[in-house]
Motif scaffolding. Structure first.
Motif, short mmCIF file in Angstrom:
data_model
loop_
_atom_site.label_atom_id
_atom_site.label_comp_id
_atom_site.label_asym_id
_atom_site.label_seq_id
_atom_site.Cartn_x
_atom_site.Cartn_y
_atom_site.Cartn_z
N ARG A 175 -25.94 35.03 6.86
CA ARG A 175 -26.17 34.81 5.43
C ARG A 175 -27.30 33.82 5.21
O ARG A 175 -28.16 34.01 4.35
CB ARG A 175 -24.88 34.29 4.77
N ARG A 176 -27.30 32.76 5.97
CA ARG A 176 -28.37 31.77 5.81
C ARG A 176 -29.74 32.38 6.08
O ARG A 176 -30.73 31.98 5.50
CB ARG A 176 -28.15 30.60 6.76
N CYS A 177 -29.77 33.31 7.02
CA CYS A 177 -31.04 33.98 7.32
C CYS A 177 -31.39 35.00 6.25
O CYS A 177 -32.47 35.58 6.27
CB CYS A 177 -30.96 34.69 8.67
N LYS A 178 -30.45 35.23 5.36
CA LYS A 178 -30.65 36.17 4.26
C LYS A 178 -30.78 37.61 4.77
O LYS A 178 -31.46 38.42 4.17
CB LYS A 178 -31.85 35.78 3.41
N TYR A 179 -30.13 37.86 5.87
CA TYR A 179 -30.10 39.24 6.32
C TYR A 179 -29.02 39.96 5.55
O TYR A 179 -27.87 39.54 5.53
CB TYR A 179 -29.74 39.31 7.82
N VAL A 180 -29.39 41.03 4.91
CA VAL A 180 -28.43 41.78 4.12
C VAL A 180 -27.90 42.96 4.92
O VAL A 180 -26.73 43.29 4.89
CB VAL A 180 -29.09 42.27 2.82
N LYS A 181 -28.78 43.54 5.66
CA LYS A 181 -28.44 44.79 6.34
C LYS A 181 -29.18 44.79 7.68
O LYS A 181 -30.33 44.38 7.73
CB LYS A 181 -28.93 45.94 5.45
N PRO A 182 -28.51 45.24 8.72
CA PRO A 182 -29.22 45.24 10.01
C PRO A 182 -30.39 46.23 10.01
O PRO A 182 -30.33 47.27 9.36
CB PRO A 182 -28.15 45.65 11.02
N THR A 183 -31.43 45.88 10.72
CA THR A 183 -32.55 46.80 10.85
C THR A 183 -32.16 47.93 11.80
O THR A 183 -31.17 47.82 12.53
CB THR A 183 -33.77 46.08 11.44
N PRO A 184 -32.92 48.99 11.81
CA PRO A 184 -32.55 50.11 12.68
C PRO A 184 -32.35 49.72 14.14
O PRO A 184 -31.37 50.13 14.76
CB PRO A 184 -33.73 51.07 12.50
N VAL A 185 -33.25 48.93 14.67
CA VAL A 185 -33.07 48.58 16.08
C VAL A 185 -31.82 47.73 16.24
O VAL A 185 -31.08 47.85 17.23
CB VAL A 185 -34.32 47.88 16.66
#
Length: 619
Positions: A175-185
């Motif tokens: 969350r802190r990294c603001k990743y919402v959704k994993p990238t394809p890799v």
DNA sequence: AAAAAAC
């Protein structure tokens, strides 16, 4: 300030972003642990890492235990508290809450974990970089990315971070990294790695490879009890080793890994040459779970017996094809095969790169056990937030031509600020002289190459990132992996001889869904590159100049090392698949610039490589 | 041939 991926979707704003990585904050752990308000008393080095013998061993109170279990439910960490009293410091866990209370206040206060999410370097005027065209990020394109996977019993991909639950501490960092959704890799690689399988992964520049291998490593280390440290031994026994080909890339990976592991108790240390070794030794003495290193310094540490690889359970090679090319292979082989690292099969090995020539795949398979090959290809088929241009420029005309380009760039710079321009040259001397020439002609430039001191190198990178010197002249030291936000233009003043290097170089722009421009100066000296370059540009739906096509036909030798196979297909290919066919044709993988990361295809088709604020985790 | 990577 940064905007999240979600924000960028909502706002269709894919230009405002900042990387978290900064050379200064990474390389300077001492500074991070400097005294700060409210911090318990300083403990001198010779008293550190010793259980206070006159006091009972640090046993967490029940409150602390519940805190620990909150940090990593179900991962076995909660019951491990007392193990950590015996000399192995787990600063994150001990200091997770503001530094008071808990175990940290007793014996670990001195190494309170600096917050990796506060970026002291973030003095960049982000607003100055805003206002570029925004095309929005189309997440549907996400699903269209061609993926090739081969190997036995491939684990199912996931589509959310919730499915990759590595405990609350890691989730919080996501969350802190603001990743919402994993990238394809990440969607494919993380389940594979969590299933303890070896992996060879090809994915575009800027596609989130670092996180793809860091999360499983961190999760794995949190599951196991920390390895006991020999009392009195000055040897460090990391459980994970991450190797990269340049110092700055190691610094960047370290910075990222620290974010992912914040308050998990997993300790990440970086070691690289050109910097005083003493500070690195001190960091190692404080305990290390994940060691990020460049090969030379690691060998030094191994020879001094300050590091042992006998507890390595995870080995990651970033830019793996570079690590196994002619210059590096013997050293890597020595580290992996001739020291005390557990054999393949006894450890988990993961190789990542945007490019994977088949002969390198063959070499790499020595390190792998029953591995899965993963290639994440480009998004859709087309267009061009990164515009690739090739211009025929004689050596004698290059400087004046460069000046024209930079002038144009200056005019286009947003808010009166010049957009960042990264100029690649072939030699260190060439870098110095071009930098000098630019400076005396009134262009604020700096340079980075292997003959500069490490301080100068890191300073140059900072100065470039901040916009103080918006032109950076670089050798291939800066070609790979570095996440430099806001690079609007990559100029191949001298083209490389290897098309893979070209792919990596232009991947420094067009990141995070921004548009980018890549201009190459081509002349007679680059004839060997004509064919692969023309093919590459064609695959990328770029306009191939007529003269270059001619050149490709008439002037380049047929086949050869640079030759790519697979034509217009996205190119990912497990060499094991065509090893039964003839040798030369089948297999280089080109995952390079095609996709979302570089933006050449991806950005316009939507996926765009991510978002502001995510970028630094994306390579 | 060059670049990178230890002291």
């Amino acid at each position: 300030m940064r905007s999240s991926w979600a924000d960028s979707v909502a706002n269709a704003d894919n230009s405002a972003f900042a990387t978290g990585a900064s050379a200064s904050t990474i390389s300077n752990n001492a500074a991070n642990t400097a005294p700060r308000p409210g911090r318990p008393a300083y403990v001198p080095p010779h008293l550190r890492n010793r259980p206070a013998s006159s006091e009972p061993l640090a046993v967490p109170s029940s409150a602390d235990r519940s805190f620990a279990s909150k940090l990593s439910p179900g991962l076995g960490v909660s019951s491990g508290g007392s193990q950590w009293g015996s000399g192995l410091s787990r600063p994150g866990l001990s200091n997770g809450r503001g530094g008071s209370g808990g175990w940290g206040s007793r014996n670990s206060s001195w190494d309170r974990e600096a917050n990796p999410f506060t970026n002291e370097d973030e003095t960049v005027d982000e607003a100055a970089f805003d206002g570029q065209d925004n095309t929005g990020i189309n997440f549907d394109a996400y699903e269209d990315i061609p993926v090739e996977i081969s190997g036995e019993n491939v684990p199912q991909a996931v589509s959310t971070f919730a499915e990759i639950d590595l405990g609350e501490a890691v989730n919080e960092n996501v969350r802190r990294c603001k990743y919402v959704k994993p990238t394809p890799v990440q969607r494919h690689a993380i389940p594979i790695l969590l299933a303890r399988r070896d992996l060879m992964a090809c994915a575009q520049t800027g596609s989130g490879k670092t996180a793809a291998f860091c999360f499983p490593i961190i999760g794995g280390i949190m599951k196991e009890p920390p390895s006991q440290r020999q009392r009195g031994s000055r040897t460090a026994y990391p459980q994970a080793l991450i190797l990269s080909p340049t110092r700055e890339l190691s610094i960047q990976i370290h910075e990222e890994a620290r974010k992912f592991s914040y308050q998990t108790g997993v300790r990440v240390v970086v070691a690289y040459g050109g910097a005083p070794i003493n500070q690195q030794l001190r960091e190692l003495e404080r305990g290390v779970d994940i060691l990020v290193a460049t090969p030379g310094r690691l060998v030094d540490l191994l020879e001094r017996a300050r590091v042992s690889l006998q507890n390595i359970r995870y080995l990651a090679l970033d830019e793996a094809d570079r690590m196994l090319d002619m210059g590096f292979e013997p050293q890597i082989r020595r580290i992996v095969e001739q020291m005390d690292m557990p054999e393949r099969g006894q450890r988990q090995t993961m190789l990542f790169s945007a490019t994977f020539p088949r002969e390198i795949q063959r070499l790499a398979s020595d390190f792998l056990y029953n591995y899965i090959f993963l290639a994440v290809g480009r998004v859709g088929s087309s267009t061009d937030l990164i515009l690739q241009r090739v211009e025929f420029v004689l050596d004698s005309d290059k400087r004046s031509h460069l000046m024209d380009l930079i002038h144009a760039q200056r005019v286009n710079g947003a808010h009166g600020k010049q957009a960042l321009t990264l100029v690649f040259v072939e030699t260190k001397k060439g870098a110095d002289s071009l930098e000098h020439w630019l400076c005396i002609n009134g262009f604020p430039a700096t340079s980075i190459h292997g003959d500069r001191t490490q301080q100068e190198r890191e300073q140059a990178l900072r100065s470039f990132k901040s916009g103080a010197t918006p032109i950076l002249v670089a050798t291939d030291v800066a070609a790979r992996g570095l996440d430099i936000p806001h690079v609007a233009h990559v100029i191949n003043f001298d083209l490389p001889n290897d098309i893979d290097d070209y792919v990596h170089r232009i991947g420094r722009t067009g990141r995070a869904g921004k548009s980018g421009l890549a201009t190459a100066f081509f002349n007679e000296n680059n004839s060997s590159l004509a064919r692969p370059l023309a093919e590459l540009m064609q695959e990328a739906n770029q306009e191939v100049p007529q003269w270059l096509s001619q050149y490709a036909v008439t002037r380049s030798s047929y086949g050869g090392r640079n030759r790519r196979s697979g034509g217009a297909r996205f190119g990912g290919r497990d060499f094991r698949r065509d090893s039964s066919t003839r040798g030369g044709g089948g297999g280089d993988y080109y995952g390079g610039v095609g996709g979302y990361g570089s933006g050449a295809y991806g950005a316009s088709s939507g996926y765009g490589g991510g978002n502001p604020g995510l970028t630094s985790a994306w390579d």
